[in-house]
Write an enzyme that holds these catalytic residues in place. Sequence first.
Site, short mmCIF file in Angstrom:
data_model
loop_
_atom_site.label_atom_id
_atom_site.label_comp_id
_atom_site.label_asym_id
_atom_site.label_seq_id
_atom_site.Cartn_x
_atom_site.Cartn_y
_atom_site.Cartn_z
N LYS A 52 163.14 -9.91 6.17
CA LYS A 52 162.09 -10.93 6.26
C LYS A 52 162.70 -12.33 6.37
O LYS A 52 162.12 -13.22 7.02
CB LYS A 52 161.16 -10.86 5.05
CG LYS A 52 160.49 -9.50 4.85
CD LYS A 52 159.96 -8.92 6.15
CE LYS A 52 159.61 -7.45 6.03
NZ LYS A 52 160.76 -6.55 6.09
N GLY A 270 164.57 6.41 11.13
CA GLY A 270 164.05 6.87 9.86
C GLY A 270 165.07 6.80 8.75
O GLY A 270 166.21 6.36 8.95
N HIS A 438 136.40 -20.91 3.99
CA HIS A 438 136.44 -21.33 5.40
C HIS A 438 137.25 -22.62 5.51
O HIS A 438 137.10 -23.51 4.67
CB HIS A 438 135.03 -21.56 5.92
CG HIS A 438 134.99 -22.12 7.31
ND1 HIS A 438 135.19 -21.32 8.42
CD2 HIS A 438 134.79 -23.39 7.76
CE1 HIS A 438 135.11 -22.08 9.50
NE2 HIS A 438 134.86 -23.34 9.13
#
Length: 459
Positions: A52, A270, A438
């Site tokens: 990250k 994997g 908002h």
Amino acid sequence: MKTESCDLLIIGAGPGGYVCGIRAGQLGHDTIVVEADRPGGTCLNVGCIPSKALIHAADEFARAKAFSGANDLGISAAAPQIDLAKTIAWKDGVVKRLTGGVSTLLKKAKTRFVSGQARIVDGKTVEVATQDGPLRISCKNLVLATGSKPFELPFLPFGGSVISSTEALDLTEVPGKLTVVGGGYIGLEIGTAMAKLGAKVTVVEAADRILPQYDAELTKPVMARLKALGITVHLSAKAKGLSDDGAALLVDREGGSLEIPSDKVLVTVGRTPTVRGFGLEDLGLTMNGAFVAVDAYCATSMRGVYAIGDVTGDPMLAHRAMAQGVVVAEHVAGRPAIWDKQAIPAVCFTDPEIVTVGALPGEVESSDTALFPFAANGRAMTMERSDGFVRIVFSKENERVLGIQAVGAGVSEMAGEFALAIEMAATLTDIADTVHAHPTLTETVQETALKALGRALHI
């Protein structure tokens, strides 16, 4: 030989092991955590956190580079340069601070940390090869938290130009040509970051689409972004090995074979559980394929022996290991803890990001879906990233939320709301009637629920 004893002995100080150690210490158990490497395990040292950090640096570089040309924001800047060695040094500093924090938290919980390679003698005894010589530890309860490691292909063994994610996150120079074998989340996260830093990236995936664990609707925006970044993707293609001179990856696909020139080949097909090399096989535990079988208390088939994290199977996620570690610590302490999680978020830090929690479309009978696009969200538009959407899977019988997925910039930070809604058995009305701030991206969750109820306001 020196000897010690404890109530709870944990092998592995990754997310599962160290969290189990902290919680056990908080509950008053005499606990020892044994780790051959640094505290934090794969996730903290060579996985989640370093990747990250690299992704963040790549995003910042790409943003700066965009401002060196014409742009809608009217920002002008000189063409940026990247000193990857300095970036890696910064990443290592972040990791060092976090591993130090883990050690401090263990001490605060009065949990002892032993550095060294553990080997199981029996279900109550472990020998540790430390710098000061062998140490034998006897315990009442044993926890296996040994994690996993990258899966190695026999025809592409790690070494030289063939690297795993561990080596990729320590590169001090951007490779000119990087070929990624495996179009899953690890390969795409690192491949996308390297492309933003200037590498010519090619992805080879055996399946017919990228991120095959997700549905095509979720992965479509990611595929579009890969193309926009100039990343070449070969689907239904299988790597065979390196060319004789080692300068190219040999690939089989429909229509003929390919030779892809590669300075580095990143193999991300994997991970495999770490269950060998430390005496685990001698315990004779019941296995579930390659993994250690556990019950709802994370107990194995041997009394007093527990297993948590990647060694217990999919999903191989740090936060699953942490939650299992808490279950074991509390169960051993006699508390009514049990593994009954209804939702485990999975986050793919590609560009755009993907979050999935709970059921996918079509997985549950009598279910339906509703979708709200970020193109109709004001906050997404002001971020210049309105690609993607939020999607809710719900029961047609009682409107209960069964799953929530999203693909878009920054949606990883919405994973908590998604998981909470499912864990609390929320209905569409619960979400629709909850006031969301908002302007935020999370408004799209409310809008999706409103749309499912036939009450859509902004679409």
